[in-house]
Design a protein around this motif. Sequence first.
Motif, mmCIF file in Angstrom:
data_model
loop_
_atom_site.group_PDB
_atom_site.id
_atom_site.type_symbol
_atom_site.label_atom_id
_atom_site.label_comp_id
_atom_site.label_asym_id
_atom_site.label_seq_id
_atom_site.Cartn_x
_atom_site.Cartn_y
_atom_site.Cartn_z
ATOM 1 N N SER A 1 20.665 6.921 86.121
ATOM 2 C CA SER A 1 19.816 8.002 86.631
ATOM 3 C C SER A 1 18.933 7.411 87.713
ATOM 4 O O SER A 1 18.792 6.184 87.810
ATOM 5 N N PRO A 2 18.317 8.234 88.549
ATOM 6 C CA PRO A 2 17.454 7.705 89.609
ATOM 7 C C PRO A 2 16.343 6.793 89.084
ATOM 8 O O PRO A 2 15.995 5.807 89.720
ATOM 9 N N MET A 3 15.790 7.097 87.899
ATOM 10 C CA MET A 3 14.695 6.290 87.373
ATOM 11 C C MET A 3 15.163 4.907 86.924
ATOM 12 O O MET A 3 14.489 3.900 87.165
ATOM 13 N N THR A 4 16.330 4.819 86.288
ATOM 14 C CA THR A 4 16.789 3.538 85.760
ATOM 15 C C THR A 4 17.150 2.551 86.868
ATOM 16 O O THR A 4 17.267 1.345 86.613
ATOM 17 N N ALA A 5 17.299 3.055 88.087
ATOM 18 C CA ALA A 5 17.573 2.160 89.218
ATOM 19 C C ALA A 5 16.407 1.205 89.466
ATOM 20 O O ALA A 5 16.586 0.147 90.069
ATOM 21 N N PHE A 6 15.214 1.569 88.968
ATOM 22 C CA PHE A 6 14.024 0.737 89.160
ATOM 23 C C PHE A 6 13.581 0.052 87.866
ATOM 24 O O PHE A 6 12.495 -0.514 87.802
ATOM 25 N N ALA A 7 14.416 0.120 86.830
ATOM 26 C CA ALA A 7 14.054 -0.432 85.523
ATOM 27 C C ALA A 7 14.626 -1.832 85.328
ATOM 28 O O ALA A 7 15.753 -2.114 85.725
ATOM 29 N N ASP A 8 13.829 -2.704 84.711
ATOM 30 C CA ASP A 8 14.309 -4.024 84.312
ATOM 31 C C ASP A 8 14.989 -3.945 82.950
ATOM 32 O O ASP A 8 15.881 -4.737 82.643
ATOM 33 N N ALA A 9 14.541 -2.991 82.125
ATOM 34 C CA ALA A 9 15.128 -2.779 80.803
ATOM 35 C C ALA A 9 15.243 -1.274 80.564
ATOM 36 O O ALA A 9 14.292 -0.532 80.793
ATOM 37 N N THR A 10 16.410 -0.832 80.137
ATOM 38 C CA THR A 10 16.635 0.586 79.844
ATOM 39 C C THR A 10 16.950 0.756 78.368
ATOM 40 O O THR A 10 17.890 0.148 77.845
ATOM 41 N N LEU A 11 16.142 1.574 77.686
ATOM 42 C CA LEU A 11 16.351 1.877 76.269
ATOM 43 C C LEU A 11 16.787 3.334 76.167
ATOM 44 O O LEU A 11 16.074 4.231 76.618
ATOM 45 N N LEU A 12 17.949 3.561 75.570
ATOM 46 C CA LEU A 12 18.540 4.897 75.543
ATOM 47 C C LEU A 12 18.251 5.631 74.247
ATOM 48 O O LEU A 12 18.442 5.093 73.151
ATOM 49 N N CYS A 13 17.796 6.888 74.365
ATOM 50 C CA CYS A 13 17.623 7.735 73.181
ATOM 51 C C CYS A 13 18.875 8.606 73.033
ATOM 52 O O CYS A 13 19.412 9.106 74.020
ATOM 53 N N GLY A 14 19.342 8.766 71.820
ATOM 54 C CA GLY A 14 20.626 9.420 71.585
ATOM 55 C C GLY A 14 20.548 10.874 71.197
ATOM 56 O O GLY A 14 21.297 11.317 70.327
ATOM 57 N N ALA A 15 19.668 11.638 71.803
ATOM 58 C CA ALA A 15 19.534 13.059 71.468
ATOM 59 C C ALA A 15 20.026 13.912 72.624
ATOM 60 O O ALA A 15 19.692 13.651 73.779
ATOM 61 N N ASN A 16 20.828 14.936 72.316
ATOM 62 C CA ASN A 16 21.278 15.866 73.344
ATOM 63 C C ASN A 16 20.286 17.011 73.464
ATOM 64 O O ASN A 16 19.904 17.625 72.466
ATOM 65 N N GLU A 17 19.885 17.296 74.700
ATOM 66 C CA GLU A 17 18.905 18.353 74.948
ATOM 67 C C GLU A 17 19.417 19.246 76.059
ATOM 68 O O GLU A 17 19.624 18.800 77.188
ATOM 69 N N GLY A 18 19.659 20.530 75.742
ATOM 70 C CA GLY A 18 20.123 21.469 76.742
ATOM 71 C C GLY A 18 18.982 21.944 77.622
ATOM 72 O O GLY A 18 17.814 21.711 77.327
ATOM 73 N N PRO A 19 19.305 22.635 78.738
ATOM 74 C CA PRO A 19 18.274 23.087 79.676
ATOM 75 C C PRO A 19 17.327 24.127 79.088
ATOM 76 O O PRO A 19 16.246 24.344 79.621
ATOM 77 N N LEU A 20 17.737 24.791 77.996
ATOM 78 C CA LEU A 20 16.869 25.765 77.342
ATOM 79 C C LEU A 20 16.122 25.142 76.167
ATOM 80 O O LEU A 20 15.460 25.838 75.407
ATOM 81 N N GLN A 21 16.238 23.828 76.020
ATOM 82 C CA GLN A 21 15.610 23.130 74.888
ATOM 83 C C GLN A 21 14.647 22.042 75.364
ATOM 84 O O GLN A 21 14.468 21.034 74.690
ATOM 85 N N GLY A 22 14.041 22.213 76.518
ATOM 86 C CA GLY A 22 13.146 21.201 77.056
ATOM 87 C C GLY A 22 12.076 20.788 76.067
ATOM 88 O O GLY A 22 11.448 21.627 75.436
ATOM 89 N N GLY A 23 11.876 19.480 75.925
ATOM 90 C CA GLY A 23 10.862 18.995 75.000
ATOM 91 C C GLY A 23 11.269 19.100 73.551
ATOM 92 O O GLY A 23 10.414 19.183 72.662
ATOM 93 N N SER A 24 12.571 19.103 73.273
ATOM 94 C CA SER A 24 13.033 19.240 71.890
ATOM 95 C C SER A 24 12.516 18.096 71.033
ATOM 96 O O SER A 24 12.376 16.962 71.498
ATOM 97 N N LEU A 25 12.230 18.384 69.770
ATOM 98 C CA LEU A 25 11.682 17.375 68.869
ATOM 99 C C LEU A 25 12.692 16.285 68.549
ATOM 100 O O LEU A 25 12.317 15.142 68.299
ATOM 101 N N SER A 26 13.990 16.620 68.540
ATOM 102 C CA SER A 26 14.993 15.585 68.258
ATOM 103 C C SER A 26 14.976 14.514 69.341
ATOM 104 O O SER A 26 15.104 13.316 69.058
ATOM 105 N N ALA A 27 14.800 14.927 70.605
ATOM 106 C CA ALA A 27 14.699 13.951 71.702
ATOM 107 C C ALA A 27 13.430 13.133 71.560
ATOM 108 O O ALA A 27 13.420 11.914 71.775
ATOM 109 N N LYS A 28 12.339 13.805 71.181
ATOM 110 C CA LYS A 28 11.054 13.120 71.010
ATOM 111 C C LYS A 28 11.123 12.121 69.845
ATOM 112 O O LYS A 28 10.593 11.003 69.942
ATOM 113 N N ILE A 29 11.754 12.521 68.767
ATOM 114 C CA ILE A 29 11.896 11.648 67.603
ATOM 115 C C ILE A 29 12.697 10.398 67.975
ATOM 116 O O ILE A 29 12.356 9.280 67.565
ATOM 117 N N ALA A 30 13.749 10.572 68.770
ATOM 118 C CA ALA A 30 14.553 9.431 69.210
ATOM 119 C C ALA A 30 13.727 8.491 70.087
ATOM 120 O O ALA A 30 13.817 7.264 69.958
#
Length: 286
Positions: free
Chosen positions: A221-250
């Motif tokens: 993604s554009p942001m990870t191009a400037f990252a020294d370390a990238t930590l990935l969260c494994g939650a799927n979030e659709g465009p109608l689910q912005g700020g979903s708790l599953s993504a936040k929990i991950a």
Amino acid sequence: MSSMDVFSNISTLFNSFTKSEKRVAEYILQNRSQIMYMSITELSEKSSVGESSIFRFCKGLGYTGYQEFKIAVAQSLSGENSDATYTIGTEILLNDSLEEMASKVKMTNISALDETEKLLDYGVLADAVEKMVEAEKIRFFGIGSSLITAMEGHNKFLRITNKAELTVDSHLQAMSAALMTEKEVAIVISYSGQTKDSIEVAKMAKASGAYVIAITRFHKSPMTAFADATLLCGANEGPLQGGSLSAKIAQLYLLDVLYFEYFKKTYEVSKANKERTAKAVADKLL
């Protein structure tokens, strides 16, 4: 935005598309249920078409950009269901009982944690924590719902070290990032990795010499191009689910892993600081 079902619209206009646009259209029609969880970078990689071509494709369909297109996809997928099976979230249906809904919410969150654990790169984690231990300051950044996650991370680390800092306002975040040094660590949180403010913060922190840790869903993604370390969260979030708790929990799970490893490596100091900060707020409780 076109009022026609987005998939019907694509099929109708298919013959008028350019060669690259047809590749995008074919991939979308064949993978329609996955599209709303993909970043433009991921779709570009999967369909072998440049991001600029995908953006033009979305504009050609009558949308202002890729995000509005994804919203239309989500609405079209929901419209394919009958009233009895209307999808509220990723799995939850309108006719689910309270018990079924509660069970699905639990399983969605567990699934997000399980996938996040599988995505862990322990070498990257170890390096990130080592940089945090050595750093003079650890600054947390986030915009919108990701700011809430950043605030949680800041609150957690503030209990064990005075190195943790956070600025809420996006303009002040930019100024803070611009003044970072090579002795500091920036933890930038963005689910998509495509939020303009977060990208700019990561870019400025990197340019200032700081070590940048990105917590995001997408490795490319554009942001990870400037990252020294990238930590990935494994939650799927659709465009109608912005700020979903599953993504936040991950995301919080990743912050917890960083916290406990940092605590282990600085045990004596962190233990003493935790006791001091606990005593500082003890008289606030009944």
